[in-house]
Design an enzyme around this catalytic site. Structure first.
Site, PDB file in Angstrom:
ATOM      1  N   LYS A   1     -29.554   9.967 -25.181  1.00  0.00           N
ATOM      2  CA  LYS A   1     -30.780  10.766 -25.147  1.00  0.00           C
ATOM      3  C   LYS A   1     -30.995  11.310 -23.741  1.00  0.00           C
ATOM      4  O   LYS A   1     -31.232  10.565 -22.808  1.00  0.00           O
ATOM      5  CB  LYS A   1     -32.003   9.941 -25.534  1.00  0.00           C
ATOM      6  CG  LYS A   1     -33.243  10.842 -25.688  1.00  0.00           C
ATOM      7  CD  LYS A   1     -34.546  10.089 -25.729  1.00  0.00           C
ATOM      8  CE  LYS A   1     -35.117   9.813 -24.354  1.00  0.00           C
ATOM      9  NZ  LYS A   1     -35.599  11.018 -23.625  1.00  0.00           N
TER      10      LYS A   1
ATOM     11  N   GLU B   1     -40.471   0.737 -14.438  1.00  0.00           N
ATOM     12  CA  GLU B   1     -41.440   0.421 -15.488  1.00  0.00           C
ATOM     13  C   GLU B   1     -40.790   0.476 -16.879  1.00  0.00           C
ATOM     14  O   GLU B   1     -40.897  -0.455 -17.676  1.00  0.00           O
ATOM     15  CB  GLU B   1     -42.574   1.447 -15.377  1.00  0.00           C
ATOM     16  CG  GLU B   1     -43.733   1.228 -16.286  1.00  0.00           C
ATOM     17  CD  GLU B   1     -44.579   2.523 -16.373  1.00  0.00           C
ATOM     18  OE1 GLU B   1     -44.497   3.352 -15.442  1.00  0.00           O
ATOM     19  OE2 GLU B   1     -45.278   2.680 -17.386  1.00  0.00           O
TER      20      GLU B   1
ATOM     21  N   GLY C   1     -37.581   0.452 -17.453  1.00  0.00           N
ATOM     22  CA  GLY C   1     -36.490  -0.515 -17.442  1.00  0.00           C
ATOM     23  C   GLY C   1     -36.955  -1.900 -17.856  1.00  0.00           C
ATOM     24  O   GLY C   1     -36.291  -2.607 -18.615  1.00  0.00           O
TER      25      GLY C   1
ATOM     26  N   GLU D   1     -30.324   1.084 -14.308  1.00  0.00           N
ATOM     27  CA  GLU D   1     -30.273   1.670 -12.959  1.00  0.00           C
ATOM     28  C   GLU D   1     -31.647   2.281 -12.733  1.00  0.00           C
ATOM     29  O   GLU D   1     -31.986   3.297 -13.318  1.00  0.00           O
ATOM     30  CB  GLU D   1     -29.150   2.700 -12.889  1.00  0.00           C
ATOM     31  CG  GLU D   1     -28.661   2.947 -11.482  1.00  0.00           C
ATOM     32  CD  GLU D   1     -29.405   4.100 -10.847  1.00  0.00           C
ATOM     33  OE1 GLU D   1     -30.477   3.837 -10.251  1.00  0.00           O
ATOM     34  OE2 GLU D   1     -28.950   5.239 -10.958  1.00  0.00           O
TER      35      GLU D   1
ATOM     36  N   CYS E   1     -33.112   8.395  -7.079  1.00  0.00           N
ATOM     37  CA  CYS E   1     -33.544   6.999  -7.103  1.00  0.00           C
ATOM     38  C   CYS E   1     -33.154   6.271  -5.821  1.00  0.00           C
ATOM     39  O   CYS E   1     -33.817   5.347  -5.389  1.00  0.00           O
ATOM     40  CB  CYS E   1     -32.981   6.288  -8.320  1.00  0.00           C
ATOM     41  SG  CYS E   1     -31.257   6.648  -8.607  1.00  0.00           S
TER      42      CYS E   1
ATOM     43  N   GLU F   1     -42.389   4.170  -5.360  1.00  0.00           N
ATOM     44  CA  GLU F   1     -41.431   5.258  -5.418  1.00  0.00           C
ATOM     45  C   GLU F   1     -42.170   6.551  -5.747  1.00  0.00           C
ATOM     46  O   GLU F   1     -42.814   6.663  -6.785  1.00  0.00           O
ATOM     47  CB  GLU F   1     -40.377   4.970  -6.498  1.00  0.00           C
ATOM     48  CG  GLU F   1     -39.268   5.998  -6.522  1.00  0.00           C
ATOM     49  CD  GLU F   1     -38.174   5.660  -7.538  1.00  0.00           C
ATOM     50  OE1 GLU F   1     -38.499   5.170  -8.627  1.00  0.00           O
ATOM     51  OE2 GLU F   1     -36.994   5.907  -7.224  1.00  0.00           O
TER      52      GLU F   1
END
Lengths: 294, 492
Positions: free
Chosen positions: B194, B249, B251, B268, B302, B404
């Site tokens: 996706k 979040e 993840g 990741e 990231c 982040e």
């Protein structure tokens, strides 16, 4: 066929050597008769001389710096390109293998397919062999310690006598994929597929000098290659079963401590999984130390 | 040391003539279905629009995969695994992956333009980074397909897992697809992937590439959609492997979802990398690294170097030079070949960046040299834009030092000793990457040992290579992508 319209006479190819990216005749002016598997005359192949062998070593040495310092990714791309171009010329290789090895259509197809796939297999190794044989070493002290493989240099290869294409590819690809350059002595009685293969190399972005191909009897050039001080390694696979000749060459190679891949008792089964030994035989291990601290 | 001119921060910009890359090379359909079992099919759910973030122009309408659509895709992947792909020799699988790598190379410019249109990143980056690196990933993992017995020490007869459900983010759409699909397929798995809701188009173009490569139907399936589609995929009982790149979040939610199952997982996630500049660092090089670290890809990275830790003795000089360099960054039309910083990917992301920057402004105040700064730049009227921004006087407690931001916003902190730099750098729940700038080799290695991060760049930043394992410590996720290690998550 009517007597007034004779069949077109074919234009026959002159079979030459492959040195430094060019196709010269032998400097000696000598050639020898190559027959097909049924004993019929096919061509006069160039008979490489001692001088040709030395020229080939010089070309290989000249190419070493550039080839070995290309990125592994780039070497992979180039070897894969060789496979692509070879696949494109399958009919030509099928004819060459049938003619020189006397194989039937099915066997010849298998041989050519395996040769192309073997190139693809080795192409993939270019940027992986370091990850498989290299190591980060946990030394007992504040030091970074990393071991990586590097190509050994110029490798002289006595190619297999029976398997003129698959065997040839199976000894050349593992030597060059890691960054070595080569002087290859083709099968004495079946040299023509090697020259056709050289034509593929010449049109596949492989820099001239990375692979140099000599044709002729091993006795005419192998001893000079074995004692040449600018050759770093020797692959004696093509002398399978000839213990005496192989031992003599190995003894000559001792002078500058060439790495020697000894001749097997019999020519290997080239359809078997080759493993990674042919690559590691022509690799050095370099270990780098660096202190860790403020 | 060279003294920076006083006028550093206001160095004049050269005028550049516009150099737009032609978009005529791409052919975007007005609507797209899902790619299931080798064909484009209509979804059973609704649809959504994908826009060009630089202009807000609607590019296409894309199907939103329902639970039933996801189920059909997983079934197709299962069939392809048990009947074709899982049984095929590595030697044959390799050739399909090489074909895909070659087609990506052949259609490189088309893919780059499409990526820039859908994502907003500068064409310079999609053309020179995203697309070639994606091709390289397929090329690299193609070469592993027939060498798997060498990939995992102690596992001489590795087996594929089955069906992999993969969910990827919008910051590097095609590249993240390559990171996911290439190792999965090389190892003999089939995939349902996706793409992100805001950047589905290059994944759909990739589906066409699979068709051109004659990849057997069902080996790759692409289901477009938003969070619900992703959730349906990772929760699907017939998925053997879950691979996700995205926020910490989400993840965490995925880790909860798969708890108690046999699914193998690679995550990741987010990061808040420290980019640490010592006083002996080559300053110009370090400034370039700081700029690359945080402004590359609009900071939508990231592993971005979003916290600059600079040694106190050189802080002023580094900041002066940084500001001067930032003043030369060209922000604007992503399709222009001279553009350095493109559009923010979505209105939602722009709102998040804007909000955190506002919070940062309140947090750092304006006393003692602290404050918010951006170079003067004219932002386009339409589209989603945020200027390169730097905050000085940031402390570890500030939200802009902890969260982040995922945008072109740099927080600057200072340190006096290496030990203090390490403490500050590690003072985060994340652990994806870090940067170290110093001319002293032993210090680089000492720092690398101390930093709790999965990737440490020394005197460089944001470097990626298919051969090099990438992934995080702590809440930046687990598992590695890239290199030999990247195969372990797809083999048993």
């Amino acid at each position: 066929m009517s007597p007034t319209t004779p069949a077109r006479a074919s234009v026959r190819k002159t079979w030459k050597l492959y040195i430094g990216g060019a196709f010269p005749r032998s400097e000696s002016g000598y050639s020898y008769v190559v027959n097909d598997a049924k004993g019929q005359f096919v061509a006069n192949a160039a008979m490489a001389s001692r001088k040709d062998a030395r020229d080939a070593v010089q070309a290989a040495r000249k190419a070493f710096g550039g080839w070995s310092s290309k990125t592994a990714y780039n070497r992979a791309q180039i070897l894969y390109r060789v496979a692509e171009v070879m696949e494109d010329r399958r009919p030509q290789f099928l004819d060459a293998v049938r003619q020189s090895e006397g194989l039937g259509s099915r066997q010849a197809t298998q041989v050519v397919d395996d040769a192309v796939d073997r190139l693809v297999w080795y192409a993939g190794w270019a940027d992986k062999i370091t990850q498989v044989v290299g190591s980060a070493n946990p030394v007992a002290g504040p030091y970074f310690n990393l071991s990586s493989p590097e190509p050994t240099g110029v490798v002289a290869v006595v190619a297999p006598q029976r398997s003129s294409l698959l065997g040839l590819v199976s000894v050349v690809a593992p030597a060059i994929v890691t960054g070595n350059t080569t002087v290859v002595l083709a099968s004495e009685e079946r040299p023509l597929p090697a020259i056709t293969f050289a034509e593929v190399l010449a049109t596949s972005d492989v820099p001239g000098g990375v692979v140099n191909v000599l044709t002729g009897p091993p006795a005419a050039t192998a001893p000079w290659l074995a004692e040449h001080m600018d050759v770093n390694a020797l692959d004696l696979t093509g002398l399978a079963g000839d213990d005496e000749a192989a031992a003599a060459l190995e003894a000559s190679a001792a002078e500058n401590l060439k790495r020697v891949l000894r001749a097997p008792a019999a020519e290997p089964d080239w359809e078997a999984d080759p493993g990674i030994d042919r690559m590691t035989a022509f690799l050095e291990t370099k270990t780098v130390w660096h202190p860790i601290g403020l | 040391m060279v003294k920076v001119p006083e006028t550093a921060a206001s160095a004049p910009l050269f005028d550049y003539a516009p150099a737009p890359e032609s978009r005529a090379i791409v052919d975007i359909r007005s609507s797209y279905g899902l790619f299931v079992d080798g064909e484009f099919v209509d979804g059973q759910g609704s649809s959504f629009k994908t826009v060009n973030p630089a202009t807000e122009e609607v590019l296409s309408e894309v199907a939103e995969a329902s639970d039933a659509d996801v189920d059909a895709a997983v079934k197709a992947a299962r069939r392809a695994h048990s009947r074709v792909w899982g049984r095929m020799s590595g030697r044959e699988r390799a050739k399909y992956l090489y074909r895909i790598a070659r087609i990506i190379q052949e259609r490189a410019r088309e893919i780059a333009v499409l990526e820039t249109l859908d994502n907003g990143k500068p064409i310079k980056e999609s053309r020179d980074v995203d697309v070639p690196t994606a091709a390289a990933h397929f090329f690299y993992y193609a070469g592993w397909a027939d060498k798997l017995e060498y990939a995992v020490p102690g596992n001489g007869a590795p087996q594929s897992l089955g069906v992999a459900g993969q969910v990827i983010p919008w910051n590097f759409p095609l590249l993240m697809l390559a990171w996911k699909i290439a190792p999965a397929l090389a190892a003999g798995n089939t995939v349902v992937l996706k793409p992100a809701e805001t950047t589905p188009l290059t994944a759909l173009l990739f589906a066409e590439i699979c068709q051109q490569a004659d990849l057997p139907p069902g080996v790759v399936n692409i289901v477009t959609g938003a969070g619900a589609t992703g959730q349906a995929l990772v929760a699907h009982p017939d998925v053997d492997k879950v691979a996700f790149t995205g926020s910490t979040e989400v993840g965490r939610r995925i880790a909860r979802t798969v708890a108690g199952t046999d699914k193998k997982v690679t995550l990741e996630l987010g990061g808040k990398a420290a980019n640490i500049v010592f006083e002996d660092a080559p300053v110009d090089q370090a400034v370039e690294g700081i700029v690359t670290g945080i402004f590359f890809n609009q900071g939508h990275v990231c592993c971005a170097g979003s916290r600059l830790l600079v040694q106190e003795s050189v802080a002023e000089e580094v900041l002066d030079r940084l500001k001067r360099r930032m003043a030369t960054l060209r922000v604007g039309d992503p399709l222009d070949k001279n553009t350095d910083v493109g559009a923010i990917n979505s209105a939602e992301q722009l709102a998040r960046i804007t909000e955190l920057a506002r919070v940062g402004e309140d947090e750092v105040g304006t006393t003692g040299g602290a404050g918010r700064w951006s170079p003067p730049c004219d932002l386009p009227e339409r589209g989603f834009w945020f200027p390169p921004t730097v905050f000085t006087g940031v402390s570890q407690a500030h939200r802009i030092a902890r969260e982040e931001i995922f945008g072109p916003v740099l927080s600057v902190l200072t340190f006096r000793t290496a030990t203090e730099a390490v403490e500050k750098a590690n003072n985060t729940p994340f652990g994806l990457s870090a940067g170290v700038w110093t001319e002293k080799g032993s210090r680089i290695l000492w720092m690398a040992n101390q930093l709790r991060a999965g990737v440490v760049w020394a005197n460089t930043f944001n470097k990626f290579d298919p051969t090099s394992p990438f992934g995080g410590y702590k809440e930046s996720g687990y598992g590695r992508e890239g290199g030999r290690h990247g195969l372990e998550g797809y083999l048993k």
